[in-house]
Scaffold this motif. Sequence first.
Motif, short mmCIF file in Angstrom:
data_model
loop_
_atom_site.label_atom_id
_atom_site.label_comp_id
_atom_site.label_asym_id
_atom_site.label_seq_id
_atom_site.Cartn_x
_atom_site.Cartn_y
_atom_site.Cartn_z
N VAL A 1 -6.17 -5.82 -11.55
CA VAL A 1 -7.66 -5.58 -11.24
C VAL A 1 -7.54 -4.52 -10.41
O VAL A 1 -6.50 -4.17 -9.86
N HIS A 2 -8.85 -3.80 -10.17
CA HIS A 2 -8.75 -2.30 -9.49
C HIS A 2 -8.62 -2.87 -7.84
O HIS A 2 -9.13 -3.82 -7.31
N GLY A 3 -8.12 -1.92 -7.11
CA GLY A 3 -8.28 -2.01 -5.60
C GLY A 3 -7.24 -2.98 -5.20
O GLY A 3 -7.37 -3.27 -3.91
N GLU A 4 -6.11 -3.19 -5.94
CA GLU A 4 -4.80 -4.08 -5.38
C GLU A 4 -4.44 -3.38 -4.26
O GLU A 4 -3.97 -2.10 -4.29
N LEU A 5 -3.98 -4.34 -3.06
CA LEU A 5 -3.37 -4.00 -2.13
C LEU A 5 -1.76 -4.84 -2.04
O LEU A 5 -1.99 -5.96 -2.38
N ASP A 6 -0.96 -4.20 -1.66
CA ASP A 6 0.43 -4.85 -1.25
C ASP A 6 0.00 -5.60 -0.05
O ASP A 6 -0.60 -5.77 0.56
N PHE A 7 0.97 -7.00 0.04
CA PHE A 7 0.80 -7.71 1.53
C PHE A 7 0.95 -6.81 2.72
O PHE A 7 -0.01 -7.37 3.42
N LYS A 8 1.61 -5.87 2.58
CA LYS A 8 1.62 -5.08 3.95
C LYS A 8 0.55 -4.51 4.20
O LYS A 8 0.01 -4.42 5.52
N GLU A 9 -0.02 -3.86 3.21
CA GLU A 9 -1.18 -2.88 3.31
C GLU A 9 -2.52 -3.84 3.56
O GLU A 9 -3.30 -3.63 4.27
N ALA A 10 -2.51 -4.90 2.84
CA ALA A 10 -3.64 -6.07 2.93
C ALA A 10 -3.36 -6.71 4.82
O ALA A 10 -4.57 -6.67 5.25
N ARG A 11 -2.16 -6.87 4.97
CA ARG A 11 -2.08 -7.31 6.55
C ARG A 11 -2.58 -6.29 7.44
O ARG A 11 -3.22 -6.53 8.33
N ALA A 12 -2.31 -4.84 7.18
CA ALA A 12 -2.75 -3.95 8.08
C ALA A 12 -4.22 -3.93 8.25
O ALA A 12 -4.77 -3.68 9.21
N LEU A 13 -4.99 -4.22 7.10
CA LEU A 13 -6.29 -4.24 7.04
C LEU A 13 -6.87 -5.29 8.08
O LEU A 13 -7.82 -4.99 8.68
N VAL A 14 -6.20 -6.52 7.54
CA VAL A 14 -6.80 -7.75 8.29
C VAL A 14 -6.71 -7.26 9.84
O VAL A 14 -7.56 -7.53 10.66
N GLU A 15 -5.30 -6.92 10.29
CA GLU A 15 -5.18 -6.75 11.61
C GLU A 15 -5.97 -5.68 12.19
O GLU A 15 -6.15 -5.70 13.43
N GLY A 16 -6.50 -4.65 11.56
CA GLY A 16 -7.27 -3.52 12.01
C GLY A 16 -8.70 -3.93 12.20
O GLY A 16 -9.50 -3.24 12.84
N LEU A 17 -9.28 -5.04 11.73
CA LEU A 17 -10.63 -5.65 11.86
C LEU A 17 -10.73 -5.83 13.19
O LEU A 17 -10.16 -6.68 13.84
N PRO A 18 -12.10 -5.81 13.60
CA PRO A 18 -12.59 -6.38 15.04
C PRO A 18 -12.63 -8.03 14.75
O PRO A 18 -12.60 -8.83 13.73
#
Length: 227
Positions: free
Chosen positions: A35-52
């Motif tokens: 599907v569109h917009g796939e992140l690898d696990f490292k990219e996804a983890r960085a997004l999670v950790e960057g959220l308030p």
Amino acid sequence: MIIQIYAFTRLADALATVELGVDHIGFVAGRYGIVHGELDFKEARALVEGLPTHATSVALTMATEVDEILRMVQEVRPHVVHISTDPLDVDETAMKILKHHLPEGVRLMKAIPVAGEESLELARRFSPYCDFILLDTKVTGLPGVGATGMTHNWRLSRQIVETVNVPVILAGGLSPENVAEAIRQVRPYGVDSNTHTNRPGSPVEKDLQRIAAFVQAVRQAEWEGKD
């Protein structure tokens, strides 16, 4: 009412969206070429950790093996795991195992395609193993459930909301223009948008103005519903 927006690929967009009042920040966890917009696990983890801390991270997975889904959870550490494959690709037994083995506090959401009366039965079957049911649109030729930009039968969605004993998030072609009517007809716990909050012509770039309009429409409908 919970507002959930998919599918973020950039932390800056996700942060701006939280500021606009969105509760659930969705992204696709795992590069499977599906599907569109796939992140690898490292990219996804960085997004999670960057959220308030007040934002809820929702990881959509197209994996079908329990061990692979649990590996994603261990690597990414989302608040919610969204199973978006065709329903029986991760069946009731698999959902039960996932529910048992997820880390404490991680919730499980299952996408159910709304197409006919069989959708009601699917929602009943899977609801004991879910913290959320997500009602979405399935079309031939696209993998899994959702990301079609198309609405479905809201009357049937309302029946599912009234039948299952878990919170229901309504998805499927929701936009700033139609989400208020969807809320009035379905009365869900939350609403979800992906395609219609993207920039025109892009399957992955989010449109912050469209997201702001979506939030405004939801909150207005929510306020009117209290009258």
